[in-house]
Design a protein around this motif. Structure first.
Motif, mmCIF file in Angstrom:
data_model
loop_
_atom_site.group_PDB
_atom_site.id
_atom_site.type_symbol
_atom_site.label_atom_id
_atom_site.label_comp_id
_atom_site.label_asym_id
_atom_site.label_seq_id
_atom_site.Cartn_x
_atom_site.Cartn_y
_atom_site.Cartn_z
ATOM 1 N N HIS A 27 -0.052 1.206 -8.708
ATOM 2 C CA HIS A 27 0.521 2.520 -9.008
ATOM 3 C C HIS A 27 0.235 2.914 -10.463
ATOM 4 C CE1 HIS A 27 3.219 5.940 -8.935
ATOM 5 N NE2 HIS A 27 3.754 5.482 -10.050
ATOM 6 N N ASP A 28 0.305 1.940 -11.373
ATOM 7 C CA ASP A 28 0.033 2.213 -12.783
ATOM 8 C C ASP A 28 -1.397 2.710 -13.006
ATOM 9 O OD1 ASP A 28 2.622 1.447 -13.403
ATOM 10 O OD2 ASP A 28 2.043 -0.556 -14.103
ATOM 11 N N TYR A 29 -2.301 2.351 -12.111
ATOM 12 C CA TYR A 29 -3.709 2.745 -12.222
ATOM 13 C C TYR A 29 -4.095 3.802 -11.189
ATOM 14 C CZ TYR A 29 -4.383 -1.053 -15.512
ATOM 15 O OH TYR A 29 -4.311 -1.851 -16.612
ATOM 16 N N SER A 30 -3.119 4.456 -10.601
ATOM 17 C CA SER A 30 -3.381 5.391 -9.501
ATOM 18 C C SER A 30 -4.275 6.564 -9.902
ATOM 19 C CB SER A 30 -2.072 5.895 -8.900
ATOM 20 O OG SER A 30 -1.326 6.620 -9.866
ATOM 21 N N ALA A 31 -4.312 6.910 -11.169
ATOM 22 C CA ALA A 31 -5.172 8.015 -11.617
ATOM 23 C C ALA A 31 -6.655 7.705 -11.405
ATOM 24 C CB ALA A 31 -4.917 8.314 -13.094
ATOM 25 N N TYR A 32 -6.995 6.430 -11.284
ATOM 26 C CA TYR A 32 -8.381 6.009 -11.111
ATOM 27 C C TYR A 32 -8.731 5.677 -9.660
ATOM 28 C CZ TYR A 32 -7.996 5.410 -16.145
ATOM 29 O OH TYR A 32 -7.779 5.628 -17.477
ATOM 30 N N VAL A 33 -7.723 5.645 -8.785
ATOM 31 C CA VAL A 33 -7.942 5.229 -7.398
ATOM 32 C C VAL A 33 -8.489 6.390 -6.575
ATOM 33 C CG1 VAL A 33 -6.840 4.379 -5.290
ATOM 34 C CG2 VAL A 33 -6.162 3.443 -7.522
ATOM 35 N N VAL A 34 -9.635 6.162 -5.951
ATOM 36 C CA VAL A 34 -10.239 7.142 -5.054
ATOM 37 C C VAL A 34 -9.718 6.925 -3.634
ATOM 38 C CG1 VAL A 34 -12.424 7.945 -4.060
ATOM 39 C CG2 VAL A 34 -12.312 7.277 -6.475
ATOM 40 N N GLY A 35 -9.544 5.665 -3.253
ATOM 41 C CA GLY A 35 -9.058 5.352 -1.920
ATOM 42 C C GLY A 35 -8.593 3.910 -1.827
ATOM 43 N N ARG A 36 -7.792 3.656 -0.807
ATOM 44 C CA ARG A 36 -7.216 2.333 -0.614
ATOM 45 C C ARG A 36 -7.069 2.068 0.871
ATOM 46 N NH1 ARG A 36 -1.359 0.241 -2.937
ATOM 47 N NH2 ARG A 36 -1.176 -1.533 -1.526
ATOM 48 N N MET A 37 -7.394 0.838 1.275
ATOM 49 C CA MET A 37 -7.196 0.428 2.659
ATOM 50 C C MET A 37 -6.601 -0.974 2.655
ATOM 51 S SD MET A 37 -9.919 0.013 5.799
ATOM 52 C CE MET A 37 -10.887 -1.205 4.955
ATOM 53 N N GLY A 38 -5.543 -1.149 3.407
ATOM 54 C CA GLY A 38 -4.917 -2.458 3.521
ATOM 55 C C GLY A 38 -4.899 -2.909 4.966
ATOM 56 N N ILE A 39 -5.231 -4.174 5.169
ATOM 57 C CA ILE A 39 -5.261 -4.735 6.520
ATOM 58 C C ILE A 39 -4.428 -6.013 6.541
ATOM 59 C CG2 ILE A 39 -6.728 -5.705 8.332
ATOM 60 C CD1 ILE A 39 -9.052 -4.110 7.012
ATOM 61 N N PRO A 40 -3.332 -6.018 7.286
ATOM 62 C CA PRO A 40 -2.601 -7.271 7.444
ATOM 63 C C PRO A 40 -3.337 -8.140 8.474
ATOM 64 C CG PRO A 40 -1.476 -5.505 8.615
ATOM 65 C CD PRO A 40 -2.667 -4.897 7.925
ATOM 66 N N TYR A 41 -3.705 -9.326 8.082
ATOM 67 C CA TYR A 41 -4.425 -10.236 8.981
ATOM 68 C C TYR A 41 -3.450 -11.348 9.357
ATOM 69 C CZ TYR A 41 -8.512 -12.814 10.742
ATOM 70 O OH TYR A 41 -9.429 -13.469 11.520
ATOM 71 N N HIS A 42 -2.626 -11.051 10.361
ATOM 72 C CA HIS A 42 -1.532 -11.936 10.739
ATOM 73 C C HIS A 42 -2.004 -13.309 11.208
ATOM 74 C CE1 HIS A 42 1.238 -8.640 10.199
ATOM 75 N NE2 HIS A 42 0.517 -7.886 11.032
ATOM 76 N N ASP A 43 -3.151 -13.363 11.881
ATOM 77 C CA ASP A 43 -3.653 -14.652 12.375
ATOM 78 C C ASP A 43 -3.916 -15.637 11.242
ATOM 79 O OD1 ASP A 43 -3.520 -13.589 14.899
ATOM 80 O OD2 ASP A 43 -5.696 -13.374 15.147
ATOM 81 N N ARG A 44 -4.234 -15.120 10.062
ATOM 82 C CA ARG A 44 -4.512 -15.970 8.907
ATOM 83 C C ARG A 44 -3.391 -15.959 7.875
ATOM 84 N NH1 ARG A 44 -9.345 -18.874 8.085
ATOM 85 N NH2 ARG A 44 -10.794 -18.277 9.727
ATOM 86 N N GLY A 45 -2.400 -15.114 8.083
ATOM 87 C CA GLY A 45 -1.271 -15.050 7.154
ATOM 88 C C GLY A 45 -1.616 -14.451 5.803
ATOM 89 N N VAL A 46 -2.571 -13.519 5.791
ATOM 90 C CA VAL A 46 -2.968 -12.883 4.539
ATOM 91 C C VAL A 46 -3.008 -11.369 4.724
ATOM 92 C CG1 VAL A 46 -4.354 -14.859 3.794
ATOM 93 C CG2 VAL A 46 -5.467 -12.981 5.028
ATOM 94 N N ALA A 47 -3.092 -10.681 3.611
ATOM 95 C CA ALA A 47 -3.352 -9.240 3.613
ATOM 96 C C ALA A 47 -4.655 -9.029 2.859
ATOM 97 C CB ALA A 47 -2.223 -8.477 2.938
#
Length: 88
Positions: A27-47
């Motif tokens: 959020h602190d760097y949101s002025a520079y963010v063009v886009g964001r995608m998050g994928i929860p990968y439950h089978d591996r326990g990571v995001a």
């Protein structure tokens, strides 16, 4: 004025307890963010998160460093001087 670059940050989060801190930093760097995608990968326990930035090199490096210092977070940056900014 430092030249801007387009960057892609690849982030893998193994410790979900740091997501609030991670989101606050982003959020602190949101002025520079063009886009964001998050994928929860439950089978591996990571995001898995990808962030596209348009920012000076030092901003990209600082953001990558701050995220990489969080426990259980891995960050890699790919960046390139690419394209020309549209003139308003």
């Amino acid at each position: 004025m430092e030249e801007k670059r387009i960057a892609l940050l690849g982030i893998i989060v193994e410790d979900m307890t740091v997501t609030e801190k991670l989101n606050r930093i982003l959020h602190d760097y949101s002025a520079y963010v063009v886009g964001r995608m998050g994928i929860p990968y439950h089978d591996r326990g990571v995001a898995i998160i990808s962030i596209v930035l348009d920012a000076p090199q030092n901003v990209i490096s600082t953001l990558s460093g701050k995220l990489g210092m969080l426990p259980g977070v891995s960050v890699k940056a790919v960046y390139q001087k690419a394209g020309k900014e549209k003139q308003s």
